[in-house]
Design a protein around this motif. Structure first.
Motif, mmCIF file in Angstrom:
data_model
loop_
_atom_site.group_PDB
_atom_site.id
_atom_site.type_symbol
_atom_site.label_atom_id
_atom_site.label_comp_id
_atom_site.label_asym_id
_atom_site.label_seq_id
_atom_site.Cartn_x
_atom_site.Cartn_y
_atom_site.Cartn_z
ATOM 1 N N GLU A 150 0.809 -1.208 0.000
ATOM 2 C CA GLU A 150 0.000 0.000 0.000
ATOM 3 C C GLU A 150 0.850 1.270 0.000
ATOM 4 O O GLU A 150 1.988 1.272 0.488
ATOM 5 C CB GLU A 150 -0.891 0.063 1.249
ATOM 6 C CG GLU A 150 -2.241 -0.571 1.111
ATOM 7 C CD GLU A 150 -3.145 -0.182 2.269
ATOM 8 O OE1 GLU A 150 -4.339 0.038 2.009
ATOM 9 O OE2 GLU A 150 -2.675 -0.115 3.416
ATOM 10 N N VAL A 166 0.046 4.752 1.743
ATOM 11 C CA VAL A 166 -0.863 5.459 2.649
ATOM 12 C C VAL A 166 -0.305 6.855 2.869
ATOM 13 O O VAL A 166 0.896 7.014 3.126
ATOM 14 C CB VAL A 166 -1.008 4.711 3.994
ATOM 15 C CG1 VAL A 166 -1.765 5.563 5.011
ATOM 16 C CG2 VAL A 166 -1.705 3.378 3.782
ATOM 17 N N SER A 225 5.030 6.122 -6.565
ATOM 18 C CA SER A 225 3.951 5.207 -6.908
ATOM 19 C C SER A 225 4.481 3.888 -7.455
ATOM 20 O O SER A 225 3.902 2.821 -7.211
ATOM 21 C CB SER A 225 3.018 5.869 -7.935
ATOM 22 O OG SER A 225 1.956 5.017 -8.287
ATOM 23 N N ARG A 278 5.862 0.229 -5.379
ATOM 24 C CA ARG A 278 5.115 -0.986 -5.052
ATOM 25 C C ARG A 278 5.567 -2.158 -5.905
ATOM 26 O O ARG A 278 5.530 -3.301 -5.461
ATOM 27 C CB ARG A 278 3.620 -0.740 -5.238
ATOM 28 C CG ARG A 278 3.000 0.033 -4.099
ATOM 29 C CD ARG A 278 1.539 0.299 -4.314
ATOM 30 N NE ARG A 278 1.317 1.284 -5.375
ATOM 31 C CZ ARG A 278 0.190 1.963 -5.507
ATOM 32 N NH1 ARG A 278 -0.796 1.768 -4.675
ATOM 33 N NH2 ARG A 278 0.042 2.841 -6.478
ATOM 34 N N SER A 311 6.331 -0.779 0.459
ATOM 35 C CA SER A 311 5.151 -0.030 0.877
ATOM 36 C C SER A 311 5.597 1.370 1.276
ATOM 37 O O SER A 311 6.763 1.583 1.654
ATOM 38 C CB SER A 311 4.460 -0.728 2.042
ATOM 39 O OG SER A 311 4.153 -2.065 1.703
ATOM 40 N N ALA A 336 -1.907 7.820 -3.592
ATOM 41 C CA ALA A 336 -2.111 6.936 -2.445
ATOM 42 C C ALA A 336 -3.315 6.018 -2.629
ATOM 43 O O ALA A 336 -4.213 6.283 -3.430
ATOM 44 C CB ALA A 336 -2.282 7.764 -1.179
ATOM 45 N N ASP A 337 -3.313 4.933 -1.860
ATOM 46 C CA ASP A 337 -4.465 4.033 -1.787
ATOM 47 C C ASP A 337 -5.434 4.488 -0.704
ATOM 48 O O ASP A 337 -6.642 4.507 -0.913
ATOM 49 C CB ASP A 337 -3.997 2.602 -1.477
ATOM 50 C CG ASP A 337 -3.073 2.061 -2.541
ATOM 51 O OD1 ASP A 337 -3.494 1.986 -3.710
ATOM 52 O OD2 ASP A 337 -1.918 1.723 -2.211
ATOM 53 N N ARG A 338 -4.892 4.835 0.455
ATOM 54 C CA ARG A 338 -5.710 5.306 1.567
ATOM 55 C C ARG A 338 -5.065 6.549 2.165
ATOM 56 O O ARG A 338 -3.881 6.814 1.943
ATOM 57 C CB ARG A 338 -5.854 4.229 2.649
ATOM 58 C CG ARG A 338 -6.658 3.025 2.210
ATOM 59 C CD ARG A 338 -6.936 2.057 3.366
ATOM 60 N NE ARG A 338 -5.716 1.516 3.932
ATOM 61 C CZ ARG A 338 -5.272 1.781 5.162
ATOM 62 N NH1 ARG A 338 -5.941 2.619 5.949
ATOM 63 N NH2 ARG A 338 -4.169 1.231 5.607
ATOM 64 N N ALA A 393 -10.526 5.860 1.762
ATOM 65 C CA ALA A 393 -9.848 5.633 0.488
ATOM 66 C C ALA A 393 -9.424 6.976 -0.100
ATOM 67 O O ALA A 393 -10.181 7.949 -0.051
ATOM 68 C CB ALA A 393 -10.774 4.901 -0.473
ATOM 69 N N GLU A 405 -9.105 7.972 -3.118
ATOM 70 C CA GLU A 405 -9.978 8.420 -4.211
ATOM 71 C C GLU A 405 -11.246 9.075 -3.665
ATOM 72 O O GLU A 405 -11.713 10.094 -4.195
ATOM 73 C CB GLU A 405 -10.341 7.226 -5.094
ATOM 74 C CG GLU A 405 -11.278 7.549 -6.249
ATOM 75 C CD GLU A 405 -10.652 8.448 -7.314
ATOM 76 O OE1 GLU A 405 -11.420 9.077 -8.074
ATOM 77 O OE2 GLU A 405 -9.405 8.513 -7.379
#
Length: 250
Positions: free
Chosen positions: A31, A33, A182, A185, A190, A205-207, A221, A223
């Motif tokens: 992830e 974050v 980005s 990953r 992470s 980010a994802d979260r 999230a 997004e």
């Protein structure tokens, strides 16, 4: 997903002033974050405490292992690396020598793979190969940030913590640096990203966690938060929405 880092009820004080109030945060393997928030919210304090640079209360675990007394050495041993806001490069040393210092912990453990690690860094940051003999003090701001990240990668971390990587950089360079972030990953790394540039952070980010006055005010999230009215109004500005969707200004 496997939980890589877990912070629970983290508290940090500077004398009588409490800077972090019961912050709970987790990050899974693979992830990105991000922690966003205004100046003075406690974002840098959070990273420093997680890295063992500041005393804290609460619990911290890496890959399920509780770290009773976090310290820099304990975190590095568990595959955690920090790129500080000021980058902390050695200006009178070459790019190559700065990178070699990043691999010192592995060398001390008898792992003589520094040249291979450096080649991997050069694959990620081709410009560093071009500048390998150049003193780091002569690099541009974007190049210094790339070198700081590359130096951290020399330790082969599982978790890379980045403090304000966009600070002082032109928008084009910010996009370049965050594009690399980005891509980490794909290298099995992470990322915990602290950023004041909320839009840029939420896009990679994802979260996300929103930190305000030392406490988590919002999480979700990335997004979703990118389109959250509260985040738009507070951090992204009216320009984040199409003109017809912007609220009327009295």
């Amino acid at each position: 997903m496997t939980k890589l880092m877990s912070l629970e009820n983290l508290c940090v004080s500077y004398g009588q002033v409490q800077a972090l109030h019961d912050v709970t945060l987790d990050l899974n393997e693979g992830e990105i974050v991000t922690v966003i928030g205004p100046n003075g919210a406690g974002k840098t304090t959070l990273l420093c405490a997680a890295m063992g640079l500041l005393p804290s209360k609460g619990s911290l675990a890496i890959a399920g292992e509780n770290i009773a007394r976090p310290s820099v050495e304990a975190m590095v041993a568990r595959g955690v690396a920090l790129v500080p806001e000021r980058r902390e490069l050695f200006g009178e040393m070459s790019v190559e020598d700065n990178l070699l210092l990043g691999g010192f912990y592995r060398w001390r453990k008898g792992q003589r793979d520094q040249k291979a690690r450096m080649e991997e860094v050069f694959e990620i940051f081709p410009r560093m190969r071009e500048r390998r003999t150049q003193m780091s003090s002569t690099l541009s701001g974007g190049e210094r940030q790339m070198l700081a990240i590359g130096r951290a990668l020399m330790a082969r971390p599982r978790l890379l913590m980045l403090d304000e990587p966009s600070l002082g950089l032109a928008p084009l360079i910010v996009r370049e640096v965050l594009k690399v972030v980005s891509s980490l990953r794909t290298h099995g790394i992470s990322v915990l990203l602290v950023e004041q540039n909320a839009r840029a952070a939420l896009q990679v980010a994802d979260r996300a966690y929103v930190l305000e006055m030392g406490a988590v005010a919002l999480t979700g999230a990335a997004e979703d938060l990118l389109h959250d009215r509260r985040i738009i109004d507070t951090y992204l500005g009216i320009g984040a929405q199409p003109a017809q969707a912007a609220p009327a200004v009295a």
